[in-house]
Design a protein around this motif. Structure first.
Motif, mmCIF file in Angstrom:
data_model
loop_
_atom_site.group_PDB
_atom_site.id
_atom_site.type_symbol
_atom_site.label_atom_id
_atom_site.label_comp_id
_atom_site.label_asym_id
_atom_site.label_seq_id
_atom_site.Cartn_x
_atom_site.Cartn_y
_atom_site.Cartn_z
ATOM 1 N N ALA A 226 10.511 24.951 -16.679
ATOM 2 C CA ALA A 226 11.483 24.998 -15.582
ATOM 3 C C ALA A 226 11.466 26.365 -14.911
ATOM 4 O O ALA A 226 11.553 26.457 -13.684
ATOM 5 C CB ALA A 226 12.876 24.683 -16.105
ATOM 6 N N CYS A 227 11.348 27.434 -15.704
ATOM 7 C CA CYS A 227 11.337 28.791 -15.134
ATOM 8 C C CYS A 227 10.114 29.042 -14.261
ATOM 9 O O CYS A 227 10.164 29.850 -13.335
ATOM 10 C CB CYS A 227 11.398 29.831 -16.243
ATOM 11 N N GLU A 228 9.021 28.370 -14.547
ATOM 12 C CA GLU A 228 7.795 28.539 -13.761
ATOM 13 C C GLU A 228 7.884 27.863 -12.393
ATOM 14 O O GLU A 228 7.125 28.185 -11.495
ATOM 15 C CB GLU A 228 6.599 27.974 -14.522
ATOM 16 N N ASN A 229 8.793 26.923 -12.240
ATOM 17 C CA ASN A 229 8.908 26.138 -11.008
ATOM 18 C C ASN A 229 10.271 26.369 -10.367
ATOM 19 O O ASN A 229 11.234 25.684 -10.669
ATOM 20 C CB ASN A 229 8.726 24.655 -11.318
ATOM 21 N N SER A 230 10.319 27.324 -9.471
ATOM 22 C CA SER A 230 11.569 27.727 -8.841
ATOM 23 C C SER A 230 12.173 26.596 -8.006
ATOM 24 O O SER A 230 11.466 25.773 -7.431
ATOM 25 C CB SER A 230 11.327 28.942 -7.954
ATOM 26 N N PHE A 231 13.498 26.578 -7.937
ATOM 27 C CA PHE A 231 14.238 25.581 -7.168
ATOM 28 C C PHE A 231 14.321 26.007 -5.708
ATOM 29 O O PHE A 231 14.799 27.112 -5.406
ATOM 30 C CB PHE A 231 15.642 25.430 -7.757
ATOM 31 N N ASN A 232 13.873 25.187 -4.798
ATOM 32 C CA ASN A 232 13.922 25.402 -3.345
ATOM 33 C C ASN A 232 13.650 26.851 -2.933
ATOM 34 O O ASN A 232 12.586 27.360 -3.203
ATOM 35 C CB ASN A 232 15.244 24.916 -2.777
ATOM 36 N N ASP A 233 14.580 27.503 -2.289
ATOM 37 C CA ASP A 233 14.377 28.854 -1.774
ATOM 38 C C ASP A 233 14.944 29.931 -2.691
ATOM 39 O O ASP A 233 15.192 31.051 -2.262
ATOM 40 C CB ASP A 233 15.010 28.999 -0.384
ATOM 41 N N VAL A 234 15.144 29.616 -3.961
ATOM 42 C CA VAL A 234 15.679 30.584 -4.913
ATOM 43 C C VAL A 234 14.540 31.501 -5.366
ATOM 44 O O VAL A 234 13.448 31.026 -5.690
ATOM 45 C CB VAL A 234 16.298 29.858 -6.134
ATOM 46 N N SER A 235 14.795 32.816 -5.380
ATOM 47 C CA SER A 235 13.759 33.755 -5.813
ATOM 48 C C SER A 235 13.452 33.538 -7.295
ATOM 49 O O SER A 235 14.281 33.019 -8.045
ATOM 50 C CB SER A 235 14.209 35.194 -5.572
ATOM 51 N N ILE A 236 12.275 33.944 -7.706
ATOM 52 C CA ILE A 236 11.856 33.776 -9.098
ATOM 53 C C ILE A 236 12.823 34.475 -10.054
ATOM 54 O O ILE A 236 13.204 33.917 -11.086
ATOM 55 C CB ILE A 236 10.423 34.320 -9.295
ATOM 56 N N GLU A 237 13.242 35.691 -9.699
ATOM 57 C CA GLU A 237 14.149 36.450 -10.562
ATOM 58 C C GLU A 237 15.493 35.729 -10.715
ATOM 59 O O GLU A 237 16.033 35.618 -11.818
ATOM 60 C CB GLU A 237 14.388 37.862 -10.010
ATOM 61 N N ASP A 238 16.026 35.244 -9.612
ATOM 62 C CA ASP A 238 17.305 34.522 -9.657
ATOM 63 C C ASP A 238 17.171 33.200 -10.410
ATOM 64 O O ASP A 238 18.074 32.805 -11.148
ATOM 65 C CB ASP A 238 17.839 34.276 -8.250
ATOM 66 N N TRP A 239 16.041 32.527 -10.224
ATOM 67 C CA TRP A 239 15.842 31.250 -10.901
ATOM 68 C C TRP A 239 15.728 31.462 -12.414
ATOM 69 O O TRP A 239 16.236 30.661 -13.192
ATOM 70 C CB TRP A 239 14.614 30.527 -10.360
ATOM 71 N N GLU A 240 15.097 32.547 -12.836
ATOM 72 C CA GLU A 240 15.005 32.843 -14.263
ATOM 73 C C GLU A 240 16.394 33.087 -14.852
ATOM 74 O O GLU A 240 16.680 32.676 -15.974
ATOM 75 C CB GLU A 240 14.089 34.035 -14.511
ATOM 76 N N LEU A 241 17.268 33.749 -14.101
ATOM 77 C CA LEU A 241 18.649 33.948 -14.555
ATOM 78 C C LEU A 241 19.383 32.605 -14.669
ATOM 79 O O LEU A 241 20.148 32.388 -15.615
ATOM 80 C CB LEU A 241 19.397 34.887 -13.617
ATOM 81 N N CYS A 242 19.144 31.728 -13.710
ATOM 82 C CA CYS A 242 19.756 30.394 -13.764
ATOM 83 C C CYS A 242 19.262 29.629 -14.994
ATOM 84 O O CYS A 242 20.059 29.014 -15.709
ATOM 85 C CB CYS A 242 19.432 29.602 -12.509
ATOM 86 N N CYS A 243 17.963 29.677 -15.244
ATOM 87 C CA CYS A 243 17.402 28.986 -16.409
ATOM 88 C C CYS A 243 17.982 29.544 -17.698
ATOM 89 O O CYS A 243 18.283 28.795 -18.625
ATOM 90 C CB CYS A 243 15.882 29.112 -16.422
ATOM 91 N N GLN A 244 18.150 30.854 -17.745
ATOM 92 C CA GLN A 244 18.742 31.497 -18.910
ATOM 93 C C GLN A 244 20.174 30.995 -19.116
ATOM 94 O O GLN A 244 20.586 30.695 -20.232
ATOM 95 C CB GLN A 244 18.717 33.006 -18.731
ATOM 96 N N LYS A 245 20.910 30.881 -18.033
ATOM 97 C CA LYS A 245 22.291 30.382 -18.114
ATOM 98 C C LYS A 245 22.313 28.922 -18.565
ATOM 99 O O LYS A 245 23.091 28.550 -19.443
ATOM 100 C CB LYS A 245 22.976 30.514 -16.758
ATOM 101 N N PHE A 246 21.456 28.081 -17.975
ATOM 102 C CA PHE A 246 21.436 26.665 -18.320
ATOM 103 C C PHE A 246 21.040 26.430 -19.772
ATOM 104 O O PHE A 246 21.470 25.457 -20.394
ATOM 105 C CB PHE A 246 20.474 25.905 -17.417
#
Length: 53
Positions: A26-46
């Motif tokens: 999931a961390c390798e495949n960012s959601f829409n226009d979310v930056s990689i760094e922000d998406w990694e934080l989201c994955c960490q939270k989820f």
């Protein structure tokens, strides 16, 4: 009506996250226009135990 739409909007990234079989995938495949760094934080939270409760 607005609160329901905002709640749905906030839920979209999590639904996308759940389509993957692992957190790393999931961390390798960012959601829409979310930056990689922000998406990694989201994955960490989820993936956190606190979020899963």
């Amino acid at each position: 009506m607005l609160s329901r739409r905002f709640k749905g909007y906030k839920h979209e990234p999590y639904k996308y996250y759940k389509t993957f079989s692992s957190r790393d995938e999931a961390c390798e495949n960012s959601f829409n226009d979310v930056s990689i760094e922000d998406w990694e934080l989201c994955c960490q939270k989820f993936a956190s135990a606190k979020f899963k409760v």
